[in-house]
Enzyme design. Structure first.
Site, short mmCIF file in Angstrom:
data_model
loop_
_atom_site.label_atom_id
_atom_site.label_comp_id
_atom_site.label_asym_id
_atom_site.label_seq_id
_atom_site.Cartn_x
_atom_site.Cartn_y
_atom_site.Cartn_z
N GLU A 7 0.85 -1.32 0.18
CA GLU A 7 0.09 0.13 -0.01
C GLU A 7 0.93 1.17 0.00
OE1 GLU A 7 -3.64 1.91 2.65
OE2 GLU A 7 -3.32 -0.19 2.40
N LYS A 8 1.90 1.13 0.62
CA LYS A 8 2.81 2.37 0.57
C LYS A 8 4.34 1.93 0.67
CE LYS A 8 0.59 3.26 4.53
NZ LYS A 8 0.07 2.31 5.11
N ASP A 101 -2.62 -2.87 3.29
CA ASP A 101 -3.20 -2.97 4.67
C ASP A 101 -4.45 -4.01 4.91
OD1 ASP A 101 -1.61 -1.10 5.60
OD2 ASP A 101 -3.15 0.37 5.70
N ASP A 103 -7.48 -4.65 5.54
CA ASP A 103 -8.86 -4.16 5.46
C ASP A 103 -9.22 -3.88 4.19
OD1 ASP A 103 -7.58 -1.92 4.40
OD2 ASP A 103 -7.60 -0.75 6.44
N TYR A 318 2.15 -0.73 13.95
CA TYR A 318 1.34 0.20 13.29
C TYR A 318 0.28 1.11 13.99
CZ TYR A 318 -1.47 1.83 9.23
OH TYR A 318 -2.06 2.63 8.25
N ARG A 320 -1.89 3.76 13.14
CA ARG A 320 -3.12 4.21 12.86
C ARG A 320 -4.20 3.11 12.88
NH1 ARG A 320 -2.84 8.91 9.57
NH2 ARG A 320 -0.46 9.36 9.09
#
Length: 416
Positions: A7-8, A101, A103, A318, A320
């Protein structure tokens, strides 16, 4: 080629060594016929209304609502270069592992680009809620079939379409209806933001409409066996107002004069046994509240500190996350984590030594885990506290000294 889609960039950097992708190319890591790339969040966004109805270049109530039969997306200009890289790599891949992530948004981020690239090969899912080495190795050993998490993609896409239908149509409608009445600008409406704004407005109106009323209390101190016990007068019904408070100052002063300097008598003592549960680990919200109460830190400062502890120093998981629970499987690693905490900061060794590790507590609960687990220290002991003060800060946020204090504070209260 086997392709991992993260994702990043920070995720790709952490994952790459574990899959032997130690070489660096533009927009990816590669090696041993394995490539790890990243998406920088969503690389595409929902198309604008005027791409469905050309006449909506100028908003018009008569053309609403817009109900797309075939949904379209467009590449974000700011990430066009990385989008082209990811699409090219997907078209070269024979096997894809989604490593975004854990989710539904993470699922959407990867699959929407895979769909654009026309990929139809095998798909696996790397389900990770933490980026420390132990968690990565465990997740790589237990890859999920892509079909198992595909429903998350449909859920996320449905949420995006619902947001678009409500947000775009109502924003255009309200702006068109009220824009001609001397009110300039866009009237933004959102499926989530508008109800939340309504709650805030209603509460603000209640506050403004509140009429303060003066009331009076009597307080005293009883000396019992060399212990001072504060007590408060219970207002009798004959003197109590609507809210149960005494509002007649003169009558309260009369009562105060009658008891001042006199000894009291304890007529009855009631005790109630209570059990206080150990606090759960921190979510980002609960950590921000605690840091504000203890150290006066702003929410942004706490997040910045946590993000650096996670990305730069690898000493926190993590940040967040809205979850305050841990996977049951992490209990086996608790002794190692406590040992690492004591190694990094010797002042915390007494707390680590007192920890009870006989059985998992209520914090270890698989049923309560969301996309990410609670924030806890990692088992990384190869770091020194002095390293935290060397992290710089943007001139628009805080000084280096400020972020150093943030690191120190967050590190202290992250310890269970």
């Amino acid at each position: 080629m086997k392709l991992f889609i993260c994702e990043k960039p920070s995720q790709a950097k952490d994952l790459a060594p574990h899959v032997c992708a130690r070489g660096r190319i533009i927009g990816a890591f590669t090696g041993n016929d394995v490539t790890v790339t990243w998406c920088i969040g969503h690389l595409v966004e929902q198309a604008k209304p005027e791409q469905y109805v050309l006449a909506l270049a100028r908003w018009n109530l008569d053309l609403l609502p817009v109900l797309p039969r075939q949904w379209a997306v467009q590449v974000k200009p700011s990430v066009k270069t990385q989008f082209d890289i990811v699409v090219r790599l997907i078209r070269q891949a024979q096997d894809i592992v989604i490593a975004t992530d854990a989710d539904r948004e993470g699922e959407v981020i990867a699959r929407e680009v895979m769909q654009i690239a026309g990929y139809s090969g095998p798909v696996s899912r790397l389900w990770l809620s933490a980026m420390d080495a132990a968690s990565i190795r465990k997740a790589l050993a237990h890859l999920l079939p892509g079909a198992k998490t595909l429903p998350l993609y449909f859920s996320g896409r449905g949420r995006a379409h619902a947001d678009w239908l409500a947000g775009m149509n109502l924003t255009m409608a309200l702006t068109s209806a009220f824009g001609s009445g001397g009110r300039e600008g866009t009237w933004h409406v959102g499926r989530v933001q508008t109800p939340v704004l309504a709650l805030v407005v209603r509460r603000e109106r209640e506050i403004r409409a509140f009429i303060p009323k003066t009331f009076y209390e009597l307080r005293a101190v009883f000396s019992l066996a060399e212990t001072e016990v504060p007590v408060q007068w219970v207002v009798p019904p004959t003197l109590a107002g609507d809210a149960g408070h005494a509002t007649d100052e003169a009558k309260v002063k009369v009562v105060a004069a009658r008891v001042r300097g006199r000894a009291g008598r304890i007529g009855r003592v009631e005790t109630t046994p209570e059990r206080e549960l150990a606090p759960l680990p921190f979510s980002l919200g609960s950590l921000q509240r605690e840091a504000s109460a203890r150290y006066g830190l702003k929410a942004a400062a706490v997040l910045d500190a946590c993000q650096a502890l996670y990305e730069v120093h690898k000493v926190a998981t993590y940040p967040r996350t809205d979850c305050e629970y841990l996977p049951a499987s992490m209990f086996m690693g608790a002794p190692t984590t406590l040992s690492a905490i004591a190694s990094v900061d010797a002042t915390l060794r007494p707390l680590a030594d007192e920890a009870t590790l006989d059985s998992p507590g209520r914090a270890f609960n698989d049923a309560r885990i969301t996309a990410h687990h609670a924030i806890i220290p990692t088992a990384n002991s190869a770091v020194r506290l002095s390293a935290f003060s060397r992290i710089g800060a943007s001139s628009t946020t805080r000084s280096a000294a400020g972020i150093s204090r943030s690191f120190s504070a967050i590190t202290n209260i992250c310890v269970p």
